[in-house]
Design a protein around this motif. Structure first.
Motif, PDB file in Angstrom:
ATOM      1  N   GLY A 183       0.810  -1.213   0.000  1.00 34.07           N
ATOM      2  CA  GLY A 183       0.000   0.000   0.000  1.00 34.07           C
ATOM      3  C   GLY A 183       0.836   1.252   0.000  1.00 34.07           C
ATOM      4  O   GLY A 183       0.300   2.364  -0.030  1.00 34.07           O
ATOM      5  N   ILE A 191      -2.118  -3.768   1.641  1.00 29.98           N
ATOM      6  CA  ILE A 191      -3.527  -3.700   1.267  1.00 29.98           C
ATOM      7  C   ILE A 191      -4.025  -5.122   1.042  1.00 29.98           C
ATOM      8  O   ILE A 191      -3.423  -5.886   0.280  1.00 29.98           O
ATOM      9  CB  ILE A 191      -3.749  -2.877  -0.015  1.00 29.98           C
ATOM     10  CG1 ILE A 191      -3.241  -1.449   0.174  1.00 29.98           C
ATOM     11  CG2 ILE A 191      -5.220  -2.878  -0.398  1.00 29.98           C
ATOM     12  CD1 ILE A 191      -3.985  -0.653   1.215  1.00 29.98           C
ATOM     13  N   MET A 203      -6.378  -2.499   5.615  1.00 29.09           N
ATOM     14  CA  MET A 203      -5.019  -2.007   5.422  1.00 29.09           C
ATOM     15  C   MET A 203      -4.241  -2.316   6.686  1.00 29.09           C
ATOM     16  O   MET A 203      -4.698  -2.043   7.792  1.00 29.09           O
ATOM     17  CB  MET A 203      -5.026  -0.503   5.139  1.00 29.09           C
ATOM     18  CG  MET A 203      -3.644   0.075   4.813  1.00 29.09           C
ATOM     19  SD  MET A 203      -2.617   0.424   6.264  1.00 29.09           S
ATOM     20  CE  MET A 203      -3.521   1.790   6.997  1.00 29.09           C
TER      21      MET A 203
END
Length: 476
Positions: A183, A191, A203
Motif C-alpha cells: 500500500g 492492502i 489495510m
C-alpha cells in the motif's frame, strides 16, 4: 501457503534487472542472464506438489511426490527466456511470460501442447498469481484481476504504489480469495483486497520499511510479511489484520527475504533469504498456564517478561515478544536467491528449497523437536543428480531429456496503448465472458482437491480453436 519463485543474479533480480523484494517473485526481462545460470525462475504450485522452472530455452514442470526421485512432467523449448511460469495446482494450465515479450501473458494446456489464450498489457508484467477462482496480473503500478473460468477482466486496480518487483500474494482458498499487495512504496503497508467481491478488506501497517515478502496460509486466515530489512517476520489475522505472531530472523545484518511459505496445516512458517540459512518458525498458541508449566523456569521468565513489557517502551517490549526459529537449515552452498516451501511428501513433513544455481534440496523436518533439519536428497534440475548419501548417480533421478514437440503459437496482435487485449482468445463475447452461455464446471466449489487435467474440463481448449472470434477485454 504460497507458491514462490527464485531468480538468478547477484541481487534479487526484478523485471529489467531491478532489485526485487517480493517473496520469491520472478526475474524480469534482463534478469536471467547471470553467468553460468541455466534458468530464469523457479516456482512451486499452490499446494507444493509441482515445481515449475523457467529456462533460457523454455520451461520445465517437475512432480514432487517422491523424495529420491524427481520426475519431469513436461518440457517446452518453444519460448525462450521464460521469467514467469505458474502452474494451477495439478492441472494442465500453465501461465508463461517471456523476456522476449514481457507485456504478454500466455496460457497453455501443456498436456495438449496447445495455447489456450494470451493477453497483452500496457507495461511489463511483474508477477502473475492464480487460484481456482481468480488470476491476478501485477504490473508496476496496476493490477488486473481476471475470472479464471473464462478470463473475463473483472477489475483493474490503477495507480497502485510503485511496485517494480511485482510483490503480491493471492490466497489459494477459493471461498476467501484475498489479494495482498503493497500500500506504500516507502513503508511496509499492506492492502488486503477481496478478489471475489472486488472490494478492499483492510489495510495493515505491517512494517516501517518497504515490504519484501508476502504469503497467505492455505485457508487464507493468516498473512505473513517481511520488510526489506529482513530481520522481523510478522503474521497477521485475515481479514481483521491483527498481529498474531512476530518472529526474529536475526539482528546482526539485514538480508533480502526471498520467500515465505506456510506449512499445509499452518503450524509452521519457513523463510529463505540470500544467505545460506533457511528458518522455520512455529506458531504456538499461548493458552492458559497449567500447574506444570507454571513450575518451569522458562514459563516463569516468560511471565515476568510479559508483566514487565507493559511498563517498557514499545520497541523494547516488542523485542521481548519476538520468537526465534523453531528449526533451521544450512544450505550446502550460499546462493544469491532461492525459494522455499513446506509440504507433506510420502506422509512426512519436508522442507523444499530450489536454488538459483539449479538445485532442489529436500530436508526432513522434525515437527516435535525442531532443530537442525537433515538433508534427505538433493536433485539437479539440469543434469544427473548427485546422490547425497552415497555420492553416486541415483537411478531414476535423471531429469533432463529431449524437449517435447510443441506447435507454433498463434500470431499475436500489436500491443495496445492501454488495457489488456485478447490477441488469440476466440470464443469470447465483447464483454470478455464466455459465448453462448457456456459455463466451465465449478471446480472451485468442490469439497476436496480437484485435478483439472481432463480434456473435458478446464481449461476450455475448444473455445480457443473454433475460429468464432472474440473481442477485446474491457477494463472494469
Amino acid at each position: 501457503m504460497e507458491s514462490g519463485e527464485a531468480c538468478p543474479g547477484g541481487e534479487a533480480a526484478g523485471p529489467g534487472g531491478e532489485a526485487a523484494g517480493p517473496g520469491g517473485e520472478a526475474a524480469g526481462p534482463g534478469g536471467a542472464d547471470g553467468p553460468g545460470l541455466q534458468f530464469g525462475c523457479a516456482s512451486f504450485n499452490q499446494d507444493s506438489t509441482s515445481l515449475a522452472v523457467g529456462t533460457k530455452t523454455g520451461y520445465k514442470l517437475f512432480s514432487l511426490t517422491m523424495v529420491d526421485q524427481l520426475d519431469c512432467l513436461h518440457e517446452s523449448a518453444e519460448t525462450p527466456d521464460v521469467y514467469i511460469v505458474e502452474r494451477l495446482f495439478s492441472s494442465s494450465l500453465v501461465v508463461v511470460v517471456s523476456t522476449a515479450m514481457p507485456q504478454r501473458m500466455n496460457i497453455y494446456h501443456f498436456k495438449k501442447e496447445t495455447e489456450i489464450c494470451n493477453y497483452s498489457y500496457p507495461n511489463t508484467i511483474r508477477a502473475v498469481k492464480l487460484n481456482r477462482q481468480r488470476l491476478a496480473v501485477c504490473l508496476e503500478e496496476s493490477i488486473y484481476i481476471h475470472n479464471i473460468k473464462d478470463m473475463k477482466l473483472l477489475k483493474t486496480l490503477l495507480n497502485t504504489p510503485s511496485n517494480p518487483s511485482g510483490l503480491c500474494a493471492l490466497s489459494i482458498n477459493h471461498s476467501n480469495s484475498y489479494l495482498a499487495y503493497p500500500g506504500s512504496a516507502t513503508t511496509g503497508e499492506i492492502i488486503v483486497y477481496d478478489s471475489n467481491n472486488l472490494n478492499t478488506v483492510t489495510m495493515i501497517p505491517a512494517h516501517d520499511s518497504p515490504l519484501a515478502a508476502l504469503s497467505f496460509n492455505a485457508s487464507a486466515t493468516k498473512l505473513a510479511s517481511a520488510s526489506e530489512k529482513g530481520t522481523v517476520i510478522r503474521v497477521f489475522s485475515i481479514p481483521e489484520g491483527l498481529r498474531l505472531f512476530e518472529f526474529r530472523r536475526g539482528m546482526k545484518r539485514y538480508v533480502n527475504i526471498s520467500s515465505l511459505s506456510f506449512s499445509p496445516d499452518s503450524q509452521f512458517l519457513c523463510a529463505s533469504s540470500n544467505t545460506e540459512t533457511v528458518h522455520i518458525f512455529k506458531m504456538d498458541q499461548l493458552g492458559p498456564s497449567g500447574g506444570d508449566e507454571a513450575a518451569t523456569w522458562t514459563a516463569y521468565v516468560g511471565k515476568m517478561f510479559s508483566a514487565a513489557s507493559s511498563y517498557l517502551p514499545a520497541q523494547v517490549s516488542g523485542m521481548m515478544s519476538q520468537d526465534r526459529a523453531f528449526a533451521i537449515v544450512h544450505l550446502l552452498t550460499s546462493v544469491q536467491r532461492n525459494v522455499c516451501t513446506m509440504a507433506m511428501i510420502q506422509k512426512l513433513p519436508r522442507l523444499l528449497v530450489a536454488t538459483a544455481d539449479g538445485q532442489l534440496f529436500i530436508y526432513n523436518v522434525d515437527p516435535l523437536d525442531g532443530g537442525e533439519c537433515m538433508l534427505a536428497h538433493k536433485h539437479r534440475l539440469f543434469g544427473i543428480d548427485d546422490n547425497v548419501d552415497e555420492g553416486e548417480e541415483s537411478e531414476g533421478s535423471e531429469v533432463t531429456g529431449p524437449a517435447q514437440a510443441c506447435p507454433s503459437y498463434a500470431a499475436t496482435a500489436a500491443l495496445p496503448v492501454s488495457g489488456p487485449t485478447t490477441a488469440t482468445l476466440t470464443g469470447y463475447s465483447e464483454d470478455g465472458g464466455a459465448k453462448k452461455g457456456e459455463v466451465i464446471p465449478e471446480h472451485e466449489f468442490a469439497a476436496g482437491p480437484v485435478c483439472l487435467d481432463d480434456e473435458n474440463e478446464f481449461p476450455p481448449i475448444n473455445w480457443c480453436r473454433d475460429g468464432t472470434g472474440g473481442g477485446p477485454a474491457r477494463r472494469s
